[in-house]
Enzyme design. Sequence first.
Site, mmCIF file in Angstrom:
data_model
loop_
_atom_site.group_PDB
_atom_site.id
_atom_site.type_symbol
_atom_site.label_atom_id
_atom_site.label_comp_id
_atom_site.label_asym_id
_atom_site.label_seq_id
_atom_site.Cartn_x
_atom_site.Cartn_y
_atom_site.Cartn_z
ATOM 1 N N MET A 164 0.821 -1.210 0.000
ATOM 2 C CA MET A 164 0.000 0.000 0.000
ATOM 3 C C MET A 164 0.859 1.265 0.000
ATOM 4 O O MET A 164 2.061 1.222 0.233
ATOM 5 C CB MET A 164 -0.928 -0.003 1.212
ATOM 6 C CG MET A 164 -1.935 -1.138 1.210
ATOM 7 S SD MET A 164 -2.996 -1.147 2.667
ATOM 8 C CE MET A 164 -3.957 0.348 2.432
ATOM 9 N N ASP A 224 -2.625 -5.030 0.216
ATOM 10 C CA ASP A 224 -2.161 -6.359 0.606
ATOM 11 C C ASP A 224 -2.834 -6.893 1.857
ATOM 12 O O ASP A 224 -3.194 -8.083 1.911
ATOM 13 C CB ASP A 224 -0.638 -6.377 0.750
ATOM 14 C CG ASP A 224 -0.089 -5.261 1.628
ATOM 15 O OD1 ASP A 224 -0.880 -4.483 2.189
ATOM 16 O OD2 ASP A 224 1.152 -5.173 1.736
#
Length: 486
Positions: A76, A232
């Site tokens: 991210m 994720d």
Amino acid sequence: MFLGIDIGTSGVKAVVLDTHGAVVGQGVAALSVQRPELLWSEQDPDAWWAATEAAVRAIDPTIRRAVRGVGIAGQMHGATLLGADDRPLRPAILWNDGRSFAECDALEAETPEFGTVGGNIVMPGFTAPKLEWVRRHEPDVFDRVTTVLLPKDYVRLRMTGEKISDMSDSAGTLWLDVAKRAWSASLLAACGLSVEQMPRLVEGSALGGRLRPDIAETWGMAEVPVAGGGGDNAAGAAGVGVVSDGKALLSLGTSGVIFVANDRFRPNPARAVHAFCHCLPDLWHQMSVHLSAASCIDWVARLTGAAGAAELFARAEAAGAANGPELFLPYLSGERTPYNDAQVRGAFLQLDNDTDPGRLAQAVLEGVAFALADGLDALREAGSEVAELAVIGGGARSRYWGETIAAAMDVPLVYLQGGEVGPALGAARLAQLAVDGGSPADVCVAPPVSHVIAPDATLRTRIAPKLAAFRAAYSRVSPKPARTDA
């Protein structure tokens, strides 16, 4: 069959699930991180694409031909800045980059809505202060930015030709109105940006493009749909059934994350707890994030000459829990929860003449476990009740480490078969939802339980003095004051 791709920090992982949810094919490709300056952490976006192609093509061609959809997950917050030709203008600034701490202070002071609408403290890890840093320090680059993408969405662009992101990943930019699941024009304007420079938003289980004909041909696949995917951690949660209020997981990857699913937006940034959208509709989540977890294992293995993580765990087990005074503060890249301190750095304390590689290894395992315990306390303060944690990520392979973590956190750890596959598993399940529809509760089910590690009361008592010393030590390595109620 469904292909899930996870754009990680240390590598790209691709997995294929069959119709029963079993992993039938895998491929991996390594990535490296560049640190050209103190606090900096960068990667070449084209390296993500090269690693993605390598990971996918490592899967058996017969399996690839049967794939009906693709899902993507990824690290991210990474700021991937594209110019008018959709090419990167500079290396991507990653989630564990700490250079923008001054920009964070300015954004916090000038735009309080980051904490309410955006739901989070402005931290150097997020995307917004990275763009503010570029605006201040690289104005020639900033002026040429036409699109800002997150890492997985740059890979999507190469796969599909479309600029699309999902809600969970986009919430980590700090530009999303998290409750409304839409870009906030005012938060973007605070960084000199507009909604037109952002990708189109879809839910993680919705259609997010199709493979381009040339990519499909290269990969030996049809022009199949690509799901919206997820950040994720959200994708990892979807992979192990953390898709209803109160369900929780512990991810032991490069970073360490405790993730709790919520049925509504519950911001509480006071102790650096994150509040984001989940990758599924009508769900949100809270997270505590520790910037160094399994990365500490790799680091101390190199430092002590261990052949790898397995040898390091064996050395630690031989040394035994709390058998030495050594303390390790695992802040190799700074820390988020609970301190929000980009400048703090890791340290060994209490070394003596008997300190050896085994005791250093044990101290590292304990230090990461203690940091995770701090994170769980912060989540509980934010209103999350956590009865147990499903464990995913590469660090899930060590049962010995799990015993230390369970004792430090005083919560059972549930290990799932295939849990080490992580976000790629959830990405594949999001692809299944995008292609076949259905209920997330029916598709995103927890894999079978491999084993459960319950907190050991004797071990907890043994490590308690070191946990207390660990919490008192933060103020010794950071100029920021430690909390007295931790």
